[in-house]
Enzyme design. Structure first.
Site, PDB file in Angstrom:
ATOM      1  N   CYS A 110       1.233  -8.231   4.640  1.00  0.00           N
ATOM      2  CA  CYS A 110       0.785  -6.845   4.492  1.00  0.00           C
ATOM      3  C   CYS A 110      -0.729  -6.693   4.371  1.00  0.00           C
ATOM      4  CB  CYS A 110       1.519  -6.200   3.329  1.00  0.00           C
ATOM      5  SG  CYS A 110       3.259  -5.907   3.730  1.00  0.00           S
ATOM      6  N   ASP A 111      -1.134  -5.446   4.150  1.00  0.00           N
ATOM      7  CA  ASP A 111      -2.475  -4.935   4.450  1.00  0.00           C
ATOM      8  C   ASP A 111      -3.636  -5.795   3.971  1.00  0.00           C
ATOM      9  OD1 ASP A 111      -0.598  -2.919   4.871  1.00  0.00           O
ATOM     10  OD2 ASP A 111      -2.068  -1.346   4.562  1.00  0.00           O
ATOM     11  N   SER A 156      -5.231   5.131   5.430  1.00  0.00           N
ATOM     12  CA  SER A 156      -4.185   4.210   5.853  1.00  0.00           C
ATOM     13  C   SER A 156      -4.172   4.105   7.370  1.00  0.00           C
ATOM     14  CB  SER A 156      -2.823   4.721   5.361  1.00  0.00           C
ATOM     15  OG  SER A 156      -1.776   4.082   6.031  1.00  0.00           O
ATOM     16  N   GLU A 176      -6.931   4.602  -0.245  1.00  0.00           N
ATOM     17  CA  GLU A 176      -6.509   5.203   1.018  1.00  0.00           C
ATOM     18  C   GLU A 176      -5.987   6.608   0.762  1.00  0.00           C
ATOM     19  OE1 GLU A 176      -5.127   1.215   3.479  1.00  0.00           O
ATOM     20  OE2 GLU A 176      -3.606   2.601   2.722  1.00  0.00           O
ATOM     21  N   ASP A 179       0.815  -1.212   0.000  1.00  0.00           N
ATOM     22  CA  ASP A 179       0.000   0.000   0.000  1.00  0.00           C
ATOM     23  C   ASP A 179       0.849   1.262   0.000  1.00  0.00           C
ATOM     24  OD1 ASP A 179      -2.121  -1.727   0.092  1.00  0.00           O
ATOM     25  OD2 ASP A 179      -3.190  -0.618   1.652  1.00  0.00           O
ATOM     26  N   CYS A 188       5.361  -2.453   7.903  1.00  0.00           N
ATOM     27  CA  CYS A 188       5.772  -1.158   8.447  1.00  0.00           C
ATOM     28  C   CYS A 188       5.525  -1.080   9.948  1.00  0.00           C
ATOM     29  CB  CYS A 188       5.060  -0.033   7.709  1.00  0.00           C
ATOM     30  SG  CYS A 188       5.480   0.035   5.953  1.00  0.00           S
TER      31      CYS A 188
END
Length: 558
Positions: free
Chosen positions: A119-120, A467, A441, A78, A191
């Protein structure tokens, strides 16, 4: 065994011949076949190291008496997709991942599965697949990256996005920006703040489909490899003795995950994903139930971007299980919910809970209610979501003139040209599931406002998403969205908008008579093709999780 559909009895001789072509032995043909879904690729920092973890998972499966079969899943970063057309594909990828896992698991009759996301959208996509397939299922994520260091302070990616706004406003130099970008992301992993990826990996642990530590052990620690090996062993044990994914993904587990989410003050994206996951598991989770859980759950943590602590700090004080143990002191956790290794009760029985710094006690929380809040009102009749725990006190109530933009590019240009003024309410519409499409986002606009020092005086409202790295009075998932004739389509430049987060309200201060006299703003023509065109026709509303459903009939509402 389900895999007997491919390997049992004389009639499957041709199938066995193909399996022997893989180098399998006759002994292995008698063992359970365990799928290993590896979302490795070379463009996403959270996934670049997953081959090592996958090898550990496969070693655990073999030592447990199973046969591992690795296959891939896609993954979108992202951060790299942010603020351009690529972000339209991020949420779409969640459903593509769920569908591709279903295809592979059904086509090859696996007996159990280990999912390796990071991840997301990969985590919720795989969770949706696990609920849909109802196999014995185990998750082990890639783990979070370590925080960066800049001027003797820990920093994460959100700090860098805000630095871009500060640089545009002349508040930091070119050299400072370069030093920050070289320092913010020092290792592989998802992250480092309580952004969407880490929040979802923490919630997978709270749901019971991952072992303790899944959400918080850093990607570069040896403990992460040991966790992966254990995941392989556990998958074989679940095949032998259960439970299956849907038995774990009970309403109790969903509610536990929401409690943890509110205590952490996680990403607003988790609301969207839990709505979708719950529906795949057969539980019609609603925005009103989410609101009820939020209003009755104390916020115990303030992790970056809401505060100075990072996910590694949470790991050092006991992680998600410590948060659950602390919530349980007020009977806020349903402890008889099943997990992959027993019950929640057995996991948290010996834990002390809060450390008093990273995890506050339930008697002295950051807030008496959760870090996420659901707002309704005439601007969002079907709900909207805000990361309340990351909103400055002076912005919990705000009223100002609407600054209306029909897309992210327009508002980004206005922000960087310093056209937004203190007191404004920025409205970004036609960025919802259908209008975007893909519900982009808005990290770049929100971070730019924060970096320019406007997060204490400007609010932002959208039918798109934010986000997990976002902070400030940023209200997303406004439903119904503008593209289906929702109230955002009727807002005009200068209209007064009132936001009252404590009262859970978001209202357009325009009379019903005046609104009735207006025509909705026309939906932009996106010139869609391929997957985005299909997604726009099939996607459900955000208050239902924005899942891809069967194509609608002409004139049928979202």
């Amino acid at each position: 065994m389900r895999s007997d559909a491919m390997k049992s009895k004389p009639v499957r001789a041709s199938h066995r011949s193909l399996l022997y072509a893989l180098g399998m032995s006759e002994e292995e043909m008698k063992r359970p076949f365990i799928g290993v879904v590896n979302s490795f690729n070379e463009i996403v920092p959270g996934h670049i190291h997953l081959r090592t973890l996958t090898d550990a998972v496969k070693a655990g499966i073999r030592n447990g008496g199973g046969v591992p079969f690795e296959f891939p899943a896609i993954a979108v970063c992202d951060g790299l997709a942010m603020n351009h057309a690529g972000m339209k594909y991020s949420l779409v990828s969640r459903d593509v991942i769920a569908d591709s896992c279903e295809i592979m698991l059904m086509a090859h009759a696996f007996d159990a599965v280990v999912f390796i996301p990071s991840c997301d959208k990969v985590v919720p996509g795989m969770l949706m697949a696990a609920a849909r397939m109802d196999l014995p299922s185990v998750f082990v994520s890639g783990g979070p990256m370590l925080p960066g260091r800049y001027k003797d302070e820990n920093i994460g990616l959100s700090n860098l996005f805000e630095a871009v706004g500060a640089h545009a406003a002349g508040r930091i130099s070119d050299q400072d920006l370069t030093r920050m970008e070289m320092s913010a992301c020092p290792t592989c992993g998802s992250c480092s703040g309580m952004y969407t990826a880490n929040t979802m990996n923490c919630l997978t642990e709270a749901l019971g489909l991952a072992s303790p530590g899944n959400g918080t052990i850093p990607a570069v620690y040896a403990d992460r490899r040991r966790l992966a090996y254990k995941a392989g062993l556990t998958a074989v044990e679940l095949f032998k003795n259960g439970p299956t994914a849907r038995q774990i993904l009970s309403p109790s587990a969903i509610r536990n995950a929401l409690r943890v989410d509110m205590a952490l003050g996680g990403s607003t994206n988790t609301i969207l994903h839990l709505l979708a996951i719950a529906r795949e598991a057969g539980y019609e989770l609603s925005m009103s139930e989410i609101s009820r859980i939020s209003d009755s759950t104390p916020q115990l943590c303030k992790l970056n971007p809401a505060g100075q602590d990072f996910i590694t700090d949470l790991n050092d004080v006991g992680g998600i299980q410590a948060v659950m143990a602390e919530l349980n002191k007020k009977d806020l956790i349903e402890v008889e919910a099943l997990t992959i290794d027993g019950t929640v009760s057995s996991r948290i029985a010996s834990l002390k809970g809060a450390d008093g710094k990273v995890i506050h006690s339930v008697d002295a929380p950051y807030a008496l209610d959760g870090g996420l809040a659901v707002l309704t009102g005439n601007l969002a009749p079907d709900g909207s979501v805000v990361k309340k725990g990351a909103v400055l006190p002076e912005m919990l109530q705000h009223e100002g003139p609407a600054r209306v933009f029909d897309g992210e590019e327009e508002v980004s240009e206005a922000i960087f040209n310093q056209m937004i003024r203190p007191g404004d309410v920025v409205v970004i519409r036609f960025e919802g599931p259908r209008g975007g499409p893909g519900m982009r986002e808005m990290l770049s606009p929100t971070s730019a406002l924060a970096g320019m020092g406007l997060d204490n005086s400007v609010a932002l409202i959208t039918d798109g998403r934010f986000s997990g790295a976002t902070r400030g009075a940023s209200i997303g998932h406004v439903c119904p969205e503008a593209a289906v004739g929702g109230p955002l389509a009727y807002v005009r430049e200068g209209d007064r908008v009132r936001i009252d987060i404590p009262a859970r309200r978001i209202d357009l201060l325009v009379s019903a008579e005046e609104l009735a006299s207006r025509n909705p703003a026309p939906r932009p023509d996106r010139g869609l093709k391929g997957v985005l065109a299909r997604y726009q026709q099939q996607v459900d509303a955000s208050n239902c999780g924005a899942r891809m459903l069967l194509p609608r009939k002409e004139g049928e509402k979202s």
